[in-house]
Design an enzyme around this catalytic site. Structure first.
Site, PDB file in Angstrom:
ATOM      1  N   HIS A  84       0.837  -1.207   0.000  1.00 38.27           N
ATOM      2  CA  HIS A  84       0.000   0.000   0.000  1.00 38.27           C
ATOM      3  C   HIS A  84       0.873   1.259   0.000  1.00 38.27           C
ATOM      4  O   HIS A  84       0.692   2.153  -0.843  1.00 38.27           O
ATOM      5  CB  HIS A  84      -0.903  -0.023   1.237  1.00 38.27           C
ATOM      6  N   GLU A  85       1.812   1.317   0.933  1.00 43.96           N
ATOM      7  CA  GLU A  85       2.651   2.513   1.036  1.00 43.96           C
ATOM      8  C   GLU A  85       3.579   2.658  -0.176  1.00 43.96           C
ATOM      9  O   GLU A  85       3.951   3.777  -0.551  1.00 43.96           O
ATOM     10  CB  GLU A  85       3.459   2.485   2.332  1.00 43.96           C
ATOM     11  N   HIS A  90       1.850   4.752  -2.730  1.00 47.37           N
ATOM     12  CA  HIS A  90       2.036   6.181  -2.425  1.00 47.37           C
ATOM     13  C   HIS A  90       3.434   6.641  -2.854  1.00 47.37           C
ATOM     14  O   HIS A  90       3.604   7.706  -3.462  1.00 47.37           O
ATOM     15  CB  HIS A  90       1.896   6.408  -0.917  1.00 47.37           C
ATOM     16  N   GLU A 111      -4.465   8.061  -2.664  1.00 48.57           N
ATOM     17  CA  GLU A 111      -4.982   6.777  -2.201  1.00 48.57           C
ATOM     18  C   GLU A 111      -5.322   5.871  -3.377  1.00 48.57           C
ATOM     19  O   GLU A 111      -5.251   4.640  -3.266  1.00 48.57           O
ATOM     20  CB  GLU A 111      -6.211   6.981  -1.301  1.00 48.57           C
TER      21      GLU A 111
END
Length: 513
Positions: free
Chosen positions: A281-282, A285, A311
């Site tokens: 997930h990160e 980003h 996001e």
């Protein structure tokens, strides 16, 4: 396109733009100071010893105050107005549009409020790290009340300046142009079909598990091996370790600056998927930040378009790719190398685990089907908080009622895994939560557009070829920065404005197709 920070002159064959040139220099300087603040904030969350918090909070508050004064000088506003009359090209005018937007918001807030907000948030977040494990809601409230009061004060001032409703004025900080009327519409529609989808998917997966019981991974999973595996996967996902690093914090996040992106995750030796998918997930980003247009670096037009767009990148990685059967094929050999051969690491079984839908208390551990319920709950509570319809003391009862309504879970007395689980409210980040599910909608919309352009996309992913996804995101999202408004960039990327139907179609296809 390129922003030239060298002053334009008629001798160089371009009309002079002295006001705009001065703005370029000022925003570049503010970017460099914000760079230091970002790294200090990352260190505060990841490495700083506990006794350093008061001094660090004071230092960051001082820096926030300095940046705020630089961003609100009368001369800066005058230059923005003069620059509007200069012969700027389209890119320069987009940069000026973003400067004016920042100016309007910054000048609505007095210096003292900015510094008090940083101090209160730093104290609350630092205490929250101890209070959450202790389930200490009463102790948390003592620090949270000042954070909420300052957020309400900020919302009132921004609303007065912008003409927006108070909650909308805070949400606009993260998602420019978004309003609670739009969020109410798309979330309200989701409220109608989401519980039924969760129930139907749960029943289908339960029947499958009864016929073919799942095989759970066998631990322990040494943390040093988990970290090495996460870093290998980050490289496979394109993260540039020469321009960033992975560390550990109480709450996973992506910080730093495009030149030096800092990711964090959290590890536990009895389970590995939480840290792994949190890292994925990160990394989404981080790749957005690392691929923002460097020639626009330090300028508002070079920043990420919005937090829902941000996001959408993390969820494109974690959910759209992470739930694809091809991702399990890619991941399986990394797991075997880290933890040895196990039946649970066979790609088919691993994919079943990665797409398991299960009602749970923790948002960051939620699957993509139940995740929107967590966001709807938080949105409804925090909007009521900012609008003054409820107080901080009312949160637990509302949390319990909404968790029971949306997910059928009992959270009574469990503050640690209830309203204290996220860092957003301790840090005063009101208005952020809707961006997560808006981001999931955008991510589904991006993948629908990619599939239209590349009908063989799923076959390529199944063979481990992720380049088409990264290339499309780079061309249509990452490289665009804030060149366009959110709605215009959405149309340019996907051919239509935000369309929540893509998320529903994606979930139905993946879990019921």
């Amino acid at each position: 396109m390129q922003i030239d920070t060298t002053p334009a002159t008629a001798e160089r064959g371009r009309p002079a733009t002295p006001a705009y040139d001065a703005l370029i220099e000022r925003y570049a300087r503010m970017h460099r100071l914000a760079h230091l603040g970002s790294i200090a904030g990352w260190d505060q969350a990841a490495l700083m010893p506990p006794k350093g918090n008061e001094a660090r909070a004071a230092a960051l508050a001082e820096l926030d105050g300095l940046l705020h004064r630089m961003a609100t000088e009368t001369a800066l506003g005058e230059r923005i107005e003069r620059a509007a009359d200069e012969p700027l090209d389209d890119l320069q005018r987009a940069n000026l549009r973003e400067m004016r937007r920042a100016w309007v918001r910054e000048t609505a807030l007095p210096d003292g409020l900015v510094e008090r907000r940083r101090l209160a948030a730093s104290r609350c977040e630092h205490a929250w790290r101890r209070q959450r494990p202790a389930n200490d809601w009463a102790g948390f409230l003592e620090n949270f009340r000042p954070v909420l009061a300052l957020a309400r004060e900020e919302a009132a001032l921004l609303a007065e300046r912008t003409g927006l409703a108070r909650y909308d004025a805070l949400m606009d900080s993260y998602e420019p142009g978004m309003t609670s009327a739009v969020v109410d519409r798309v979330f309200g529609d989701m409220r109608q079909w989401l519980p039924g989808l969760i129930r139907e998917v749960g029943e289908r997966q339960a029947a499958r598990d009864a016929a073919d019981p799942p095989v759970d991974p066998v631990g322990p999973f040494p943390i040093d091996r988990q970290r090495a595996m996460c870093e290998r996967l980050m490289r496979r996902l394109g993260f540039d370790f020469d321009a960033g690093r992975l560390d550990v914090s109480a709450h996973p996040f992506c910080g730093g600056v495009p030149e030096d992106v800092r990711l964090t995750t959290r590890f536990t030796s009895d389970e590995f998927l939480g840290s792994l998918m949190g890292t994925v997930h990160e990394t989404g980003h981080a790749r957005y930040e690392q691929n923002l247009p460097r020639e626009w670096l330090g300028q508002p037009v070079g920043q990420a378009r919005s937090m829902a767009f941000h996001e959408s990148q993390s969820l494109a990685f974690e959910m759209q790719l992470g739930g694809h059967p091809g991702f399990a094929e890619l991941l399986a050999p990394l797991l075997r190398e880290a933890f040895g051969t196990q039946p649970a690491f066979e790609p088919v079984r691993l994919h079943r685990r990665l797409t398991r839908v299960q009602r749970g208390l923790i948002r960051v551990d939620a699957d993509e089907v139940t995740y929107p319920a967590h966001i709807i709950l938080r949105y409804e509570i925090e909007r009521a908080l900012i609008e003054g319809r409820i107080e901080a003391e009312d949160i637990p009862a509302l949390w319990d009622a909404k968790m029971d309504e949306l997910l059928g879970l009992d959270t009574r007395g469990n503050y640690r895994d209830g309203p204290m689980q996220d860092v957003h409210w301790p840090e005063g980040l009101f208005g952020y939560f809707p961006c997560y599910t808006l981001g999931a909608m955008y991510a589904a919309q991006w993948f629908a557009a990619i599939r239209r352009a590349l009908p063989d996309l799923d076959a390529r992913i199944a063979h481990g070829d992720l380049a088409p996804v990264f290339d499309w995101l780079h061309t249509h999202i990452w490289s665009q920065g804030s060149r366009w408004t959110t709605e215009e960039l959405t149309r340019r990327a996907s051919g239509e404005p935000l369309n929540p139907a893509h998320l529903r179609a994606h979930l139905q296809r993946r879990y019921l197709g």
